[in-house]
Write an enzyme that holds these catalytic residues in place. Structure first.
Site, short mmCIF file in Angstrom:
data_model
loop_
_atom_site.label_atom_id
_atom_site.label_comp_id
_atom_site.label_asym_id
_atom_site.label_seq_id
_atom_site.Cartn_x
_atom_site.Cartn_y
_atom_site.Cartn_z
N ASP A 28 1.53 -13.35 -4.87
CA ASP A 28 0.33 -12.85 -4.20
C ASP A 28 -0.04 -11.44 -4.63
OD1 ASP A 28 -0.66 -12.10 -0.81
OD2 ASP A 28 -1.79 -13.01 -2.44
N ASP A 48 -1.15 -13.12 -10.80
CA ASP A 48 -2.17 -13.32 -11.82
C ASP A 48 -1.52 -13.48 -13.19
OD1 ASP A 48 -4.34 -10.74 -10.37
OD2 ASP A 48 -3.88 -12.78 -9.74
N ASN A 102 0.83 -1.21 0.00
CA ASN A 102 0.00 0.00 0.00
C ASN A 102 0.86 1.26 0.00
OD1 ASN A 102 0.87 -0.66 2.57
ND2 ASN A 102 -0.87 0.30 3.59
N GLU A 124 4.75 -4.63 -8.17
CA GLU A 124 3.97 -4.28 -9.36
C GLU A 124 3.45 -2.85 -9.35
OE1 GLU A 124 1.74 -7.53 -8.36
OE2 GLU A 124 -0.01 -6.49 -7.60
N GLU A 125 3.11 -2.33 -8.16
CA GLU A 125 2.57 -0.96 -8.12
C GLU A 125 3.62 0.04 -8.60
OE1 GLU A 125 -0.73 0.16 -6.99
OE2 GLU A 125 -1.05 -1.93 -7.49
N HIS A 178 8.54 -9.49 9.08
CA HIS A 178 9.04 -10.75 9.63
C HIS A 178 10.24 -11.28 8.86
CE1 HIS A 178 9.32 -15.08 10.38
NE2 HIS A 178 9.05 -14.70 11.60
N LYS A 236 15.97 -12.05 17.11
CA LYS A 236 15.94 -11.37 15.81
C LYS A 236 16.52 -9.98 15.93
CE LYS A 236 11.97 -14.10 14.36
NZ LYS A 236 10.51 -14.24 14.41
N ALA A 279 -0.05 -1.22 13.69
CA ALA A 279 -0.57 -2.47 14.24
C ALA A 279 -0.36 -2.52 15.75
CB ALA A 279 0.11 -3.66 13.57
N GLU A 298 9.64 -7.90 21.45
CA GLU A 298 9.22 -9.29 21.18
C GLU A 298 10.24 -9.97 20.27
OE1 GLU A 298 5.04 -10.08 20.44
OE2 GLU A 298 5.55 -11.60 18.95
N TRP A 331 13.21 -13.52 20.43
CA TRP A 331 13.49 -14.53 19.41
C TRP A 331 14.94 -14.50 18.95
CZ3 TRP A 331 9.98 -18.04 17.20
CH2 TRP A 331 8.64 -17.88 17.60
#
Lengths: 159, 372
Positions: free
Chosen positions: B240, B245, B108, B138-139, B293, B334, B314, B328, B332
């Protein structure tokens, strides 16, 4: 180039009209279409309107009329597809040779010997059995895009 | 006499509760001070005042500081380790070793004007690795073929569908744009398939993206610059989106079509983190989802990134990875426990241009230009 002694039909004009163009959006289930140079019968058509995937499209699922293979294609609705001319001609069965070729009698009284027995097992058995019994048989030959195949059998009774 | 005493005691206890003696924050905490427009409209000073304004303005101010640390760090700032080689001891070499920056963003944002900010960063090789979703690829390409327009969140869906307009938030992308994309990309896929079949070339998402960046050949595209500057763009979820497509349609028409290897790309992506040698790594992620991620996970392979800035809206209460705070990720491995991290709870379309203005762009431009 070697000259071969060959009994062949005049395919000059047939080559020009093996297929004809038709807009993809107008081809329906049960119609015919050429996919990957094979003549096919359409078993499923689904359309998707113009969107994120681009132009409006027709998604065809079709069966090769000669070898029964399933083929797929996606074509923009506004584009033309090739549709094969599919003809059925009936011939009288004269003989079944040992090498699998059949001898047929054309309407004009000439013999046509360039066709092999059909590969479909049920039809093949039916033909062989009926011929062995000495019955009068008419075979239907389907032809499209320069290819021919026996696709049906009519039993006229004993000679 | 007793009544007055009791009342006095009551008053004292109330006072000690309501007017409880406070700790002195004078030297421990920063004072809150907003920008004073009496000094005129000085954008640089305005952005500097974010840190002391509070709430997410302060978080953005901190994010700006962390990114500037990322950009300023060099190996010369660290003491040489015992086992380092002669080359690694050389001061000139140590001056040249900088932080490796991973930039991730959702699609977006590429539909929005943030695409042009991203293009600036990639154009000037200010980031080292880019991770995004299919739409993020693609955008950018489609904008070179036809523009995206401003719309409104409230435009009714059925009405838009009948007009062939696709809504992305308060942006509109006409179907026609995707038709142009289809017309453009199909021939390229044919060429790519030819190379796959004749030269035994195995495509991966990042290689496909690099090729598309080359083919678009447009300076307004960030993918063009990524290709030109050899900056890898990773996108494990390449199918995706509209790209998917197109691949789907192409694979039916030209059965069996292109083969795209995601395993080779995860090798490359993780290697980007694993083989940094002495470099530190920094994460800048706009939005959540896969890019967030994927970058953090790759950094886990080197026991965590040294810097991390998350800009997204989020929340963590649902346990989502998108909403998870940097801490968080520390659990892990990370992100390192010692890392400098900030999460800015803000729409990236507001926060990111301001952040780039005070970091990448201000370091790049001459000092005189900063006095805007």
């Amino acid at each position: 180039m070697s000259d071969e002694e060959h009994h062949f039909e005049a395919k000059g004009d047939a080559g020009a009209s093996k297929t004809y163009p038709q807009q993809a959006g107008t081809i329906r289930k049960g119609g015919h279409i050429v996919i990957k140079a094979r003549p096919c019968k359409v078993v499923e058509v689904s359309t998707s309107k113009t969107g994120k995937h681009g132009h409006a499209k027709c998604h065809f699922v079709a069966i090769d009329i000669f070898n029964g293979k399933k083929l797929e294609d996606i074509v923009p609705s506004s584009h033309n597809c090739d549709v094969p001319h599919v003809n059925r001609t009936d011939y009288q069965l004269i003989d079944i040779a040992e090498d699998g070729f059949v001898s047929l009698l054309t309407d004009s009284g000439q013999t046509k010997d360039d066709l092999k027995l059909p590969t479909d097992e049920a039809l093949l058995k039916q033909m062989k059995d009926a011929f062995a019994e000495g019955k009068d048989l008419i075979v239907s030959v389907m032809s499209a895009m320069g290819e021919e195949q026996i696709c049906g059998l009519k039993d006229l009774g004993n000679k | 006499m007793g009544e007055a005493m009791k009342e006095q005691q009551l008053l004292e206890s109330i006072r000690s509760v309501v007017l409880k003696q406070s700790d002195n924050l004078e030297d421990k905490c920063t004072k809150i001070q907003g920008y004073d427009f009496n000094g005129g409209v000085n954008y640089h000073q305005l952005l500097k005042s974010l840190s002391t304004t509070g709430f997410q303005a302060s978080n953005l101010g901190d994010a700006i500081d962390v990114v500037n640390e990322m950009l300023d760090w060099k190996l010369a700032d660290e003491c040489p380790t015992e086992d380092c080689s002669e080359k690694e001891k050389d001061p000139a070499y140590r001056e040249s070793v900088k932080c490796k920056i991973f930039l991730g963003f959702t699609s977006n944002l590429v539909s929005s004007g943030i695409r042009d900010i991203i293009r600036y960063l990639v154009q000037h090789h200010m980031v080292d690795v880019v991770v995004t979703t299919a739409g993020g690829v693609e955008e950018d390409l489609i904008k070179c073929l036809a523009p995206t327009y401003r719309g409104d969140f409230s435009l009714p869906g059925a009405d838009l569908r009948s007009k062939g307009l696709n809504r992305i938030g308060n942006l509109l992308v006409p179907n026609d744009n995707y038709c142009k994309f289809e017309d453009w990309i199909m021939n390229i896929f044919d060429e790519m398939m030819e190379e796959q079949n004749t030269k035994k070339f195995l495509w991966t998402p990042s290689k496909v993206i690099s090729r598309l960046g080359k083919e678009i050949n447009d300076e307004s595209s960030y993918l063009y610059w990524a290709h030109k500057n050899n900056i890898p763009v990773y996108c494990p979820g390449l199918t995706d989106g509209s790209l998917g497509d197109m691949l789907y349609i192409h694979s039916i028409r030209k059965d069996p079509g292109l083969v795209v290897d995601v395993v080779q790309d995860i090798r490359s992506m993780n290697s980007e983190a694993v083989h940094v040698g002495q470099r530190k790594t920094g994460i800048i992620v706009l939005g959540g989802g896969m890019p967030k991620h994927h970058i953090c996970n790759a950094n886990m392979m080197r026991n965590g990134a040294d810097y991390a800035v998350f800009i997204n809206t989020a929340q963590e209460f649902d346990g989502s990875d998108s909403g998870a705070r940097p801490d968080e990720a520390v659990s892990w491995g990370k992100i390192r426990g010692s890392a400098k991290t900030v999460k800015v709870h803000c729409d990236a379309t507001i926060a990111f241009p301001l952040l780039v203005a005070e970091t990448f762009a201000s370091k790049a431009s001459k000092p005189a230009d900063n006095k805007l």
